[in-house]
Design a protein around this motif. Sequence first.
Motif, mmCIF file in Angstrom:
data_model
loop_
_atom_site.group_PDB
_atom_site.id
_atom_site.type_symbol
_atom_site.label_atom_id
_atom_site.label_comp_id
_atom_site.label_asym_id
_atom_site.label_seq_id
_atom_site.Cartn_x
_atom_site.Cartn_y
_atom_site.Cartn_z
ATOM 1 N N ALA A 15 0.827 -1.202 0.000
ATOM 2 C CA ALA A 15 0.000 0.000 0.000
ATOM 3 C C ALA A 15 0.866 1.259 0.000
ATOM 4 O O ALA A 15 0.566 2.236 -0.692
ATOM 5 N N ARG A 16 1.946 1.246 0.761
ATOM 6 C CA ARG A 16 2.821 2.417 0.847
ATOM 7 C C ARG A 16 3.560 2.682 -0.458
ATOM 8 O O ARG A 16 3.988 3.808 -0.715
ATOM 9 N N SER A 17 3.743 1.653 -1.274
ATOM 10 C CA SER A 17 4.517 1.808 -2.508
ATOM 11 C C SER A 17 3.645 1.749 -3.759
ATOM 12 O O SER A 17 4.159 1.651 -4.871
ATOM 13 N N GLY A 18 2.326 1.804 -3.592
ATOM 14 C CA GLY A 18 1.428 1.821 -4.740
ATOM 15 C C GLY A 18 1.411 0.542 -5.525
ATOM 16 O O GLY A 18 1.163 0.536 -6.735
ATOM 17 N N CYS A 19 1.657 -0.556 -4.835
ATOM 18 C CA CYS A 19 1.824 -1.862 -5.476
ATOM 19 C C CYS A 19 0.721 -2.793 -4.982
ATOM 20 O O CYS A 19 0.450 -2.855 -3.780
ATOM 21 N N ALA A 20 0.060 -3.511 -5.874
ATOM 22 C CA ALA A 20 -1.049 -4.377 -5.491
ATOM 23 C C ALA A 20 -0.558 -5.766 -5.084
ATOM 24 O O ALA A 20 0.253 -6.374 -5.775
ATOM 25 N N LEU A 21 -1.057 -6.252 -3.960
ATOM 26 C CA LEU A 21 -0.810 -7.637 -3.556
ATOM 27 C C LEU A 21 -1.889 -8.485 -4.223
ATOM 28 O O LEU A 21 -3.038 -8.488 -3.798
ATOM 29 N N ILE A 22 -1.527 -9.193 -5.297
ATOM 30 C CA ILE A 22 -2.550 -9.876 -6.094
ATOM 31 C C ILE A 22 -2.479 -11.401 -6.014
ATOM 32 O O ILE A 22 -3.275 -12.086 -6.648
ATOM 33 N N GLY A 23 -1.539 -11.916 -5.224
ATOM 34 C CA GLY A 23 -1.460 -13.377 -5.102
ATOM 35 C C GLY A 23 -0.302 -13.789 -4.237
ATOM 36 O O GLY A 23 0.453 -12.960 -3.720
ATOM 37 N N GLY A 24 -0.172 -15.099 -4.087
ATOM 38 C CA GLY A 24 0.919 -15.641 -3.295
ATOM 39 C C GLY A 24 0.719 -17.113 -3.044
ATOM 40 O O GLY A 24 -0.203 -17.739 -3.577
ATOM 41 N N GLU A 25 1.595 -17.670 -2.234
ATOM 42 C CA GLU A 25 1.549 -19.086 -1.912
ATOM 43 C C GLU A 25 1.879 -19.274 -0.442
ATOM 44 O O GLU A 25 2.875 -18.721 0.068
ATOM 45 N N THR A 26 1.034 -20.017 0.242
ATOM 46 C CA THR A 26 1.316 -20.431 1.613
ATOM 47 C C THR A 26 1.577 -21.918 1.601
ATOM 48 O O THR A 26 0.686 -22.705 1.269
ATOM 49 N N ALA A 27 2.809 -22.300 1.905
ATOM 50 C CA ALA A 27 3.216 -23.701 1.825
ATOM 51 C C ALA A 27 3.426 -24.260 3.228
ATOM 52 O O ALA A 27 4.290 -23.785 3.969
ATOM 53 N N GLU A 28 2.614 -25.253 3.592
ATOM 54 C CA GLU A 28 2.776 -25.953 4.865
ATOM 55 C C GLU A 28 3.501 -27.260 4.572
ATOM 56 O O GLU A 28 2.983 -28.134 3.882
#
Length: 348
Positions: A133-146
């Motif tokens: 948010a501070r850098s004008g960048c969208a968090l649009i995905g990711g991976e949570t690996a257990e």
Amino acid sequence: MTDGKNGITYADAGVDIDAGNALVERIKPAAKRTARPGVMSGLGGFGALFDLKGAGFTDPVLVAATDGVGTKLRIAIDTGHVDGVGIDLVAMCVNDLVCQGAEPLFFLDYFATGKLDTDTAARVIEGIAEGCARSGCALIGGETAEMPGMYPAGDFDLAGFAVGAMERGTDLPSGVAEGDLLLGLASDGVHSNGYSLVRKLVEVSGLGWEAGCPWAEGTLGAALLTPTRLYVTQALSAVKAGGVHALAHITGGGLTENLPRVLPEGMGAEIDLGAWDLPPVFKWLAATGGMAEAELLKTFNCGIGMIVSVAADRADAVTAVLEDAGETVSRIGVVTGTSGVAYTGALL
């Protein structure tokens, strides 16, 4: 359909799908807060979509960066203060992107652990969203690996991936010339490099993470976990003002290694080490380890997190833009016609 058996489940093997789903639901509001023009899809799909035309680009060139937080994570895990490492992760990627002249567009994270602790993971990812948010960048995905058996209890690892864009022909560095002035932007501490040495020096000092910080209020661990400063919006404003020829993110390798990466072959720089005050954290680290100045300069940022190479006749205007954006700016040197970085004055 069922055959009446009640056999071994995935949860019995150590992977809790329900916990993963609960995490996704918890972080959706944080990710939504980072939405920007160009985002076409949110979390939950097999992939994330981004529209470059929707972001305002006409002839874009994509720029990508990936990074981690390094062994700073060890301190965060050991102290339980994990809220800021997500900001570190974003900063390490997007601060690199902007050095190419690119505007960060979207970010994806990778969070890996042996057994998912939903609260810890959510705090980390909420920090990632804050950095985005501070850098004008969208968090649009990711991976949570257990991954049971891969990490000791309570441990986790992070990686980040950022993609940015610029209009064709606007890439940096460009036009760096002898006589360019070098503006140093103050860091917020150690940032996210050199922490293997930091941890060694803390061990040498005999202090624990919960001990009082020798140079500031609060605990030693909390002080060393101060997040990496984000320079994105400020740097882009400076570039837009005109006259900026290069940006150098001062990460692993310190001033000694990073500034030459943006200088043309055959050119170098002269840095006045007396042009800014060495922050107390670095004075303490140097004193604790009896470190030589040269070692300090090639390991840590030493109080300068980003260097701007700017045409001499634009230095005042660019400085004003950066200061208006909240940066502490020091004129730390000049580009020279001789290869290598030469230092005058003294840090210590």
